[in-house]
Motif scaffolding. Structure first.
Motif, PDB file in Angstrom:
ATOM      1  N   PRO A 104     -41.753  -0.450  17.664  1.00 42.75           N
ATOM      2  CA  PRO A 104     -43.163  -0.619  17.323  1.00 42.75           C
ATOM      3  C   PRO A 104     -43.607  -2.044  17.636  1.00 42.75           C
ATOM      4  N   ASP A 105     -44.785  -2.180  18.114  1.00 42.15           N
ATOM      5  CA  ASP A 105     -45.337  -3.496  18.425  1.00 42.15           C
ATOM      6  C   ASP A 105     -45.968  -4.070  17.161  1.00 42.15           C
ATOM      7  N   GLY A 106     -45.380  -5.157  16.654  1.00 45.95           N
ATOM      8  CA  GLY A 106     -45.921  -5.808  15.464  1.00 45.95           C
ATOM      9  C   GLY A 106     -45.313  -5.311  14.170  1.00 45.95           C
ATOM     10  N   ILE A 107     -44.430  -4.339  14.187  1.00 48.70           N
ATOM     11  CA  ILE A 107     -43.796  -3.822  12.980  1.00 48.70           C
ATOM     12  C   ILE A 107     -42.405  -3.354  13.358  1.00 48.70           C
ATOM     13  N   GLY A 108     -41.438  -3.580  12.445  1.00 49.96           N
ATOM     14  CA  GLY A 108     -40.068  -3.207  12.747  1.00 49.96           C
ATOM     15  C   GLY A 108     -39.876  -1.703  12.768  1.00 49.96           C
ATOM     16  N   ALA A 109     -38.916  -1.267  13.540  1.00 47.18           N
ATOM     17  CA  ALA A 109     -38.641   0.164  13.642  1.00 47.18           C
ATOM     18  C   ALA A 109     -38.159   0.737  12.318  1.00 47.18           C
ATOM     19  N   LEU A 110     -37.327  -0.011  11.601  1.00 49.36           N
ATOM     20  CA  LEU A 110     -36.844   0.462  10.311  1.00 49.36           C
ATOM     21  C   LEU A 110     -37.993   0.617   9.319  1.00 49.36           C
ATOM     22  N   TYR A 111     -38.888  -0.369   9.315  1.00 45.73           N
ATOM     23  CA  TYR A 111     -40.014  -0.316   8.394  1.00 45.73           C
ATOM     24  C   TYR A 111     -40.936   0.848   8.731  1.00 45.73           C
ATOM     25  N   LEU A 112     -41.145   1.097  10.007  1.00 45.47           N
ATOM     26  CA  LEU A 112     -41.972   2.222  10.407  1.00 45.47           C
ATOM     27  C   LEU A 112     -41.311   3.540  10.008  1.00 45.47           C
ATOM     28  N   GLN A 113     -40.008   3.615  10.169  1.00 46.24           N
ATOM     29  CA  GLN A 113     -39.290   4.814   9.751  1.00 46.24           C
ATOM     30  C   GLN A 113     -39.440   5.030   8.253  1.00 46.24           C
ATOM     31  N   LEU A 114     -39.389   3.928   7.515  1.00 46.21           N
ATOM     32  CA  LEU A 114     -39.557   4.009   6.064  1.00 46.21           C
ATOM     33  C   LEU A 114     -40.941   4.544   5.705  1.00 46.21           C
ATOM     34  N   LEU A 115     -41.965   4.026   6.368  1.00 42.46           N
ATOM     35  CA  LEU A 115     -43.331   4.466   6.078  1.00 42.46           C
ATOM     36  C   LEU A 115     -43.518   5.945   6.404  1.00 42.46           C
ATOM     37  N   GLN A 116     -42.978   6.365   7.524  1.00 40.41           N
ATOM     38  CA  GLN A 116     -43.120   7.765   7.915  1.00 40.41           C
ATOM     39  C   GLN A 116     -42.386   8.690   6.945  1.00 40.41           C
ATOM     40  N   LEU A 117     -41.192   8.298   6.518  1.00 43.07           N
ATOM     41  CA  LEU A 117     -40.440   9.107   5.562  1.00 43.07           C
ATOM     42  C   LEU A 117     -41.155   9.156   4.219  1.00 43.07           C
ATOM     43  N   ARG A 118     -41.680   8.026   3.804  1.00 40.90           N
ATOM     44  CA  ARG A 118     -42.397   7.986   2.521  1.00 40.90           C
ATOM     45  C   ARG A 118     -43.610   8.926   2.540  1.00 40.90           C
ATOM     46  N   GLN A 119     -44.369   8.893   3.633  1.00 39.78           N
ATOM     47  CA  GLN A 119     -45.546   9.755   3.733  1.00 39.78           C
ATOM     48  C   GLN A 119     -45.149  11.230   3.679  1.00 39.78           C
ATOM     49  N   ARG A 120     -44.075  11.581   4.342  1.00 40.32           N
ATOM     50  CA  ARG A 120     -43.644  12.983   4.383  1.00 40.32           C
ATOM     51  C   ARG A 120     -43.160  13.449   3.008  1.00 40.32           C
ATOM     52  N   LEU A 121     -42.351  12.610   2.350  1.00 43.16           N
ATOM     53  CA  LEU A 121     -41.840  13.000   1.038  1.00 43.16           C
ATOM     54  C   LEU A 121     -42.935  12.988  -0.015  1.00 43.16           C
ATOM     55  N   GLU A 122     -43.901  12.097   0.161  1.00 44.71           N
ATOM     56  CA  GLU A 122     -45.015  12.048  -0.787  1.00 44.71           C
ATOM     57  C   GLU A 122     -45.841  13.322  -0.707  1.00 44.71           C
ATOM     58  N   LYS A 123     -46.012  13.846   0.498  1.00 48.01           N
ATOM     59  CA  LYS A 123     -46.743  15.105   0.659  1.00 48.01           C
ATOM     60  C   LYS A 123     -46.024  16.254  -0.037  1.00 48.01           C
ATOM     61  N   GLU A 124     -44.710  16.186  -0.119  1.00 49.74           N
ATOM     62  CA  GLU A 124     -43.931  17.225  -0.805  1.00 49.74           C
ATOM     63  C   GLU A 124     -44.012  17.095  -2.318  1.00 49.74           C
ATOM     64  N   GLY A 125     -44.542  15.959  -2.813  1.00 51.59           N
ATOM     65  CA  GLY A 125     -44.682  15.769  -4.257  1.00 51.59           C
ATOM     66  C   GLY A 125     -43.466  15.180  -4.931  1.00 51.59           C
ATOM     67  N   LEU A 126     -42.520  14.619  -4.150  1.00 51.12           N
ATOM     68  CA  LEU A 126     -41.299  14.088  -4.755  1.00 51.12           C
ATOM     69  C   LEU A 126     -41.558  12.853  -5.615  1.00 51.12           C
ATOM     70  N   PHE A 127     -42.665  12.148  -5.362  1.00 49.84           N
ATOM     71  CA  PHE A 127     -42.950  10.934  -6.121  1.00 49.84           C
ATOM     72  C   PHE A 127     -43.980  11.172  -7.224  1.00 49.84           C
ATOM     73  N   SER A 128     -44.324  12.413  -7.475  1.00 50.96           N
ATOM     74  CA  SER A 128     -45.370  12.731  -8.453  1.00 50.96           C
ATOM     75  C   SER A 128     -44.957  12.317  -9.861  1.00 50.96           C
ATOM     76  N   PRO A 129     -45.867  11.694 -10.630  1.00 54.85           N
ATOM     77  CA  PRO A 129     -45.556  11.328 -12.025  1.00 54.85           C
ATOM     78  C   PRO A 129     -45.220  12.540 -12.887  1.00 54.85           C
ATOM     79  N   ASP A 130     -45.711  13.715 -12.510  1.00 53.04           N
ATOM     80  CA  ASP A 130     -45.436  14.920 -13.298  1.00 53.04           C
ATOM     81  C   ASP A 130     -43.957  15.292 -13.285  1.00 53.04           C
ATOM     82  N   LYS A 131     -43.224  14.786 -12.286  1.00 56.94           N
ATOM     83  CA  LYS A 131     -41.801  15.125 -12.175  1.00 56.94           C
ATOM     84  C   LYS A 131     -40.900  14.142 -12.924  1.00 56.94           C
ATOM     85  N   LYS A 132     -41.494  13.089 -13.479  1.00 57.59           N
ATOM     86  CA  LYS A 132     -40.680  12.080 -14.164  1.00 57.59           C
ATOM     87  C   LYS A 132     -40.154  12.623 -15.500  1.00 57.59           C
TER      88      LYS A 132
END
Length: 412
Positions: A104-132
């Motif tokens: 990625p230009d201007g952002i590390g590949a690892l960080y971009l991978q992290l952002l993409q994974l976070r967005q995907r898992l967030e859509k699945e609801g894994l980070f929802s407060p209701d699951k705590k």
């Protein structure tokens, strides 16, 4: 025109290809641009796209052997820097960039991978407060997923021993960085759940670089934490470090030391709080008893306690007076009711058939049916009748009968 120098299309294309591939600059070159027309062919694993800027476009291809090492997923519109070499695809006669690495230009590949994974898992609801899940208030068995050789485990163990000396600590050793770390961490979390006697799990390690903490940003670890039936405290790195493990865990601790403080109660502090509550309860009970005694003293000072006999004598006189009034009222009511009954009885007695018989009258009736004879037309000559008198009864036979009408007798 020198016809000896006429080339076929294939010869020309091959010649151009050799020029490009033998050029020292084009043999290994970094190119910066924006991805467009990105296509990924799952069957072959190859990726085809274009890189463009304001003035030009170049076709690019990235073969499977190179694409599978990427840490992020290329997308249209993403600005990247590509490393590769320029050559010609002879069949189409088009020159293109054969990409060997992509960042990625201007952002590390690892960080971009992290952002993409976070967005995907967030859509699945894994980070929802209701699951705590809430942490237990009095945990006696603490599972720890970390390296047995790390400072983090020593800090956790020290704090738990200080706060809750009777707590049992179960260590599930795992690497906390390196290629196998994510798999070992996930396996340790599952093992503690299968153990079945753990009240809370601490997952973490000490501080480190972004790359050192990467295992706690992997999908495998995130899903293992999410699937845990035991509450999980994440303690990865220092306070400024955040990981996907922190987001999916039931509670995030800034450090491993804080995680240990959250996991178990401070028994000594609880003892002090209990002693304080006991003292407060004792004082409250003493004040309550004193208040009750004060109430007793107040009533004892009243006249009823000073001279109860006088008060009781007055009440006795009052009861006697009421008794007399009640007896008089009852007698008057009984007399009134008796007089009424006598009057009704006299009227009923006057109407009684027995009184009529006493005056010399008789009752005539047919013995079979018990029917009272009210007229001569109701009987026949020779019929037996029953005569009821005051002091007995007799049976007679009808010999003759006459009917009296208007003072005249008429035989029937």
């Amino acid at each position: 025109m020198d016809r000896e120098r006429i080339l076929t299309v294939s010869e020309l294309t091959t010649y151009i290809k050799s020029l490009l591939e033998n050029d020292m600059v084009l043999a290994s070159i970094w190119v910066k641009g924006e991805i467009s027309d990105f296509k990924y062919y799952q069957k072959s694993g190859h990726s085809y796209f274009s890189l463009k800027d304001e003035g030009a476009v170049i076709s690019c291809v990235m073969f499977r052997s190179r694409a599978r090492s990427l840490r992020f997923v290329p997308e249209n519109g993403m600005k990247v820097i590509a490393l590769g070499y320029v050559s010609v695809f002879e069949r189409s006669g088009r020159y293109q960039l054969y990409v060997e690495d992509l960042e990625p230009d201007g952002i590390g590949a690892l960080y971009l991978q992290l952002l993409q994974l976070r967005q995907r898992l967030e859509k699945e609801g894994l980070f929802s407060p209701d699951k705590k899940k809430p942490l237990p208030k009095f945990a006696n068995r603490v599972g720890v997923v970390t390296s047995a050789d790390g400072a983090a485990f020593r800090d956790i163990l020290k704090v738990i021993r200080q706060r809750h000396p009777g707590a049992v600590v179960v260590l599930a050793h795992s690497s906390v960085q390196g290629e196998s770390a994510a798999q070992e961490i996930a396996r340790a979390i599952r093992a503690l759940n299968e153990y079945g006697e753990i009240d809370v799990i601490i997952v973490g390690r000490g501080g480190g670089s972004f790359e050192d903490l990467w295992a706690f940003n992997t999908e495998e670890v995130v899903r293992a934490v999410s699937a845990s039936s035991v509450p999980v405290i994440s303690a990865v790195g220092h306070e400024v470090d955040y990981s996907l493990c922190d987001l999916v865990a039931d509670v995030r601790a800034a450090t491993p030391t804080q995680a240990a403080q959250l996991a178990v109660p401070d028994i000594e502090a609880l003892r002090q709080d209990l002693a304080l509550l006991q003292r407060r309860m004792r004082r409250a009970m003493e004040r309550n008893i004193e208040s009750k005694w004060q109430t007793v003293d107040y009533f004892r000072a009243r006249r009823i306690w000073a001279g109860p006999d006088g008060l009781l004598q007055h009440q006795r006189l009052r009861v006697g007076e009421l008794r007399e009034r009640l007896l008089k009222a009852a007698k008057s009511d009984i007399d009134l009711r008796r007089h009424g009954l006598e009057s009704i009885s006299g009227r009923l007695d006057a109407l009684s058939p027995l009184r009529v018989l006493e005056r010399g009258y008789a009752v005539v009736r047919k013995p079979e049916a018990g029917e009272v004879v009210k007229g001569v037309e109701k009987v026949r000559i020779g019929e037996l009748l029953e005569i009821i008198l005051r002091e007995g009864r007799m049976t007679v036979e009808v010999k003759t009968k006459e009917q009296v009408r208007d003072g005249r007798n008429r035989k029937l």
